[in-house]
Design a protein around this motif. Structure first.
Motif, PDB file in Angstrom:
ATOM      1  N   GLN A   1     -43.998  -1.026  -6.792  1.00  0.00           N
ATOM      2  CA  GLN A   1     -42.722  -1.304  -7.447  1.00  0.00           C
ATOM      3  C   GLN A   1     -41.759  -0.132  -7.286  1.00  0.00           C
ATOM      4  O   GLN A   1     -40.582  -0.331  -6.992  1.00  0.00           O
ATOM      5  CB  GLN A   1     -42.936  -1.580  -8.937  1.00  0.00           C
ATOM      6  CG  GLN A   1     -43.464  -2.954  -9.229  1.00  0.00           C
ATOM      7  CD  GLN A   1     -43.702  -3.173 -10.704  1.00  0.00           C
ATOM      8  OE1 GLN A   1     -44.171  -2.289 -11.410  1.00  0.00           O
ATOM      9  NE2 GLN A   1     -43.393  -4.364 -11.171  1.00  0.00           N
TER      10      GLN A   1
ATOM     11  N   ARG B   1     -38.331  -0.273  -5.249  1.00  0.00           N
ATOM     12  CA  ARG B   1     -37.127  -0.048  -6.050  1.00  0.00           C
ATOM     13  C   ARG B   1     -36.252   1.043  -5.419  1.00  0.00           C
ATOM     14  O   ARG B   1     -35.031   0.929  -5.402  1.00  0.00           O
ATOM     15  CB  ARG B   1     -37.507   0.336  -7.479  1.00  0.00           C
ATOM     16  CG  ARG B   1     -36.313   0.505  -8.397  1.00  0.00           C
ATOM     17  CD  ARG B   1     -36.689   0.799  -9.853  1.00  0.00           C
ATOM     18  NE  ARG B   1     -37.683   1.839  -9.977  1.00  0.00           N
ATOM     19  CZ  ARG B   1     -38.918   1.664 -10.461  1.00  0.00           C
ATOM     20  NH1 ARG B   1     -39.315   0.462 -10.862  1.00  0.00           N
ATOM     21  NH2 ARG B   1     -39.763   2.660 -10.560  1.00  0.00           N
TER      22      ARG B   1
ATOM     23  N   LYS C   1     -34.871  -7.432   1.615  1.00  0.00           N
ATOM     24  CA  LYS C   1     -33.629  -7.214   0.877  1.00  0.00           C
ATOM     25  C   LYS C   1     -32.546  -8.169   1.387  1.00  0.00           C
ATOM     26  O   LYS C   1     -31.817  -8.770   0.599  1.00  0.00           O
ATOM     27  CB  LYS C   1     -33.197  -5.761   1.028  1.00  0.00           C
ATOM     28  CG  LYS C   1     -32.027  -5.373   0.179  1.00  0.00           C
ATOM     29  CD  LYS C   1     -31.753  -3.878   0.292  1.00  0.00           C
ATOM     30  CE  LYS C   1     -30.579  -3.466  -0.550  1.00  0.00           C
ATOM     31  NZ  LYS C   1     -30.320  -2.029  -0.457  1.00  0.00           N
TER      32      LYS C   1
ATOM     33  N   LYS D   1     -36.271  -5.178  -6.262  1.00  0.00           N
ATOM     34  CA  LYS D   1     -37.053  -5.285  -7.495  1.00  0.00           C
ATOM     35  C   LYS D   1     -38.266  -6.162  -7.216  1.00  0.00           C
ATOM     36  O   LYS D   1     -38.152  -7.227  -6.606  1.00  0.00           O
ATOM     37  CB  LYS D   1     -36.240  -5.889  -8.614  1.00  0.00           C
ATOM     38  CG  LYS D   1     -35.092  -5.022  -9.062  1.00  0.00           C
ATOM     39  CD  LYS D   1     -34.309  -5.703 -10.156  1.00  0.00           C
ATOM     40  CE  LYS D   1     -33.085  -4.891 -10.512  1.00  0.00           C
ATOM     41  NZ  LYS D   1     -32.244  -5.569 -11.503  1.00  0.00           N
ATOM     42  N   VAL D   2     -39.439  -5.697  -7.657  1.00  0.00           N
ATOM     43  CA  VAL D   2     -40.693  -6.406  -7.403  1.00  0.00           C
ATOM     44  C   VAL D   2     -41.311  -6.843  -8.730  1.00  0.00           C
ATOM     45  O   VAL D   2     -41.372  -6.052  -9.674  1.00  0.00           O
ATOM     46  CB  VAL D   2     -41.683  -5.503  -6.635  1.00  0.00           C
ATOM     47  CG1 VAL D   2     -43.048  -6.146  -6.541  1.00  0.00           C
ATOM     48  CG2 VAL D   2     -41.154  -5.179  -5.257  1.00  0.00           C
ATOM     49  N   VAL D   3     -41.762  -8.092  -8.775  1.00  0.00           N
ATOM     50  CA  VAL D   3     -42.553  -8.584  -9.906  1.00  0.00           C
ATOM     51  C   VAL D   3     -43.838  -9.183  -9.332  1.00  0.00           C
ATOM     52  O   VAL D   3     -43.886  -9.621  -8.189  1.00  0.00           O
ATOM     53  CB  VAL D   3     -41.792  -9.629 -10.753  1.00  0.00           C
ATOM     54  CG1 VAL D   3     -40.597  -9.005 -11.444  1.00  0.00           C
ATOM     55  CG2 VAL D   3     -41.357 -10.802  -9.914  1.00  0.00           C
TER      56      VAL D   3
ATOM     57  N   ARG E   1     -41.196 -11.693  -5.501  1.00  0.00           N
ATOM     58  CA  ARG E   1     -42.444 -11.997  -6.217  1.00  0.00           C
ATOM     59  C   ARG E   1     -43.623 -11.831  -5.264  1.00  0.00           C
ATOM     60  O   ARG E   1     -43.605 -12.344  -4.146  1.00  0.00           O
ATOM     61  CB  ARG E   1     -42.421 -13.409  -6.752  1.00  0.00           C
ATOM     62  CG  ARG E   1     -41.323 -13.642  -7.754  1.00  0.00           C
ATOM     63  CD  ARG E   1     -41.447 -14.992  -8.442  1.00  0.00           C
ATOM     64  NE  ARG E   1     -40.378 -15.176  -9.395  1.00  0.00           N
ATOM     65  CZ  ARG E   1     -40.387 -14.693 -10.635  1.00  0.00           C
ATOM     66  NH1 ARG E   1     -41.423 -13.998 -11.037  1.00  0.00           N
ATOM     67  NH2 ARG E   1     -39.378 -14.888 -11.446  1.00  0.00           N
TER      68      ARG E   1
ATOM     69  N   GLU F   1     -32.820 -12.196  -7.172  1.00  0.00           N
ATOM     70  CA  GLU F   1     -32.732 -10.816  -7.639  1.00  0.00           C
ATOM     71  C   GLU F   1     -34.033 -10.053  -7.476  1.00  0.00           C
ATOM     72  O   GLU F   1     -34.016  -8.830  -7.392  1.00  0.00           O
ATOM     73  CB  GLU F   1     -32.318 -10.791  -9.106  1.00  0.00           C
ATOM     74  CG  GLU F   1     -30.922 -11.304  -9.359  1.00  0.00           C
ATOM     75  CD  GLU F   1     -30.557 -11.254 -10.830  1.00  0.00           C
ATOM     76  OE1 GLU F   1     -31.350 -10.723 -11.626  1.00  0.00           O
ATOM     77  OE2 GLU F   1     -29.473 -11.741 -11.172  1.00  0.00           O
ATOM     78  N   LYS F   2     -35.158 -10.773  -7.476  1.00  0.00           N
ATOM     79  CA  LYS F   2     -36.460 -10.117  -7.465  1.00  0.00           C
ATOM     80  C   LYS F   2     -37.366 -10.735  -6.414  1.00  0.00           C
ATOM     81  O   LYS F   2     -37.299 -11.928  -6.143  1.00  0.00           O
ATOM     82  CB  LYS F   2     -37.145 -10.255  -8.823  1.00  0.00           C
ATOM     83  CG  LYS F   2     -36.369  -9.642  -9.960  1.00  0.00           C
ATOM     84  CD  LYS F   2     -37.049  -9.898 -11.275  1.00  0.00           C
ATOM     85  CE  LYS F   2     -36.206  -9.361 -12.421  1.00  0.00           C
ATOM     86  NZ  LYS F   2     -36.785  -9.703 -13.710  1.00  0.00           N
TER      87      LYS F   2
END
Length: 76
Positions: free
Chosen positions: A62, A66, A32, A71-73, A44, A41-42
């Protein structure tokens, strides 16, 4: 305390996941901070490197991240 890079913290998270989520909350907090420092922002992640690489495992990850403000992608 030195500034962590996103890549270094991501590797630590992969290692933590492989070792039964050892220190995962600490690594999420570091991630973070690294994301904030980089202006990202995310986070990966490579889905193929996850110990539980199915839909349920990815959604659980996720959701957990969160709840801690990350935020996870997933990459293919």
């Amino acid at each position: 305390m030195s500034a962590d890079t996103i890549a270094a913290v991501t590797e630590d998270i992969y290692t933590s996941l492989e070792h039964d989520n050892e220190d995962i909350d600490h690594h999420i907090a570091r991630l973070k901070q690294a994301l904030a420092a980089a202006g990202a922002e995310k986070a990966r992640f490579d889905a193929s490197r996850l110990p539980q690489n199915n839909r349920a495992g990815r959604k659980t990850m996720q959701s957990y991240f969160r709840q801690r403000g990350v935020k996870v992608v997933f990459e293919a």
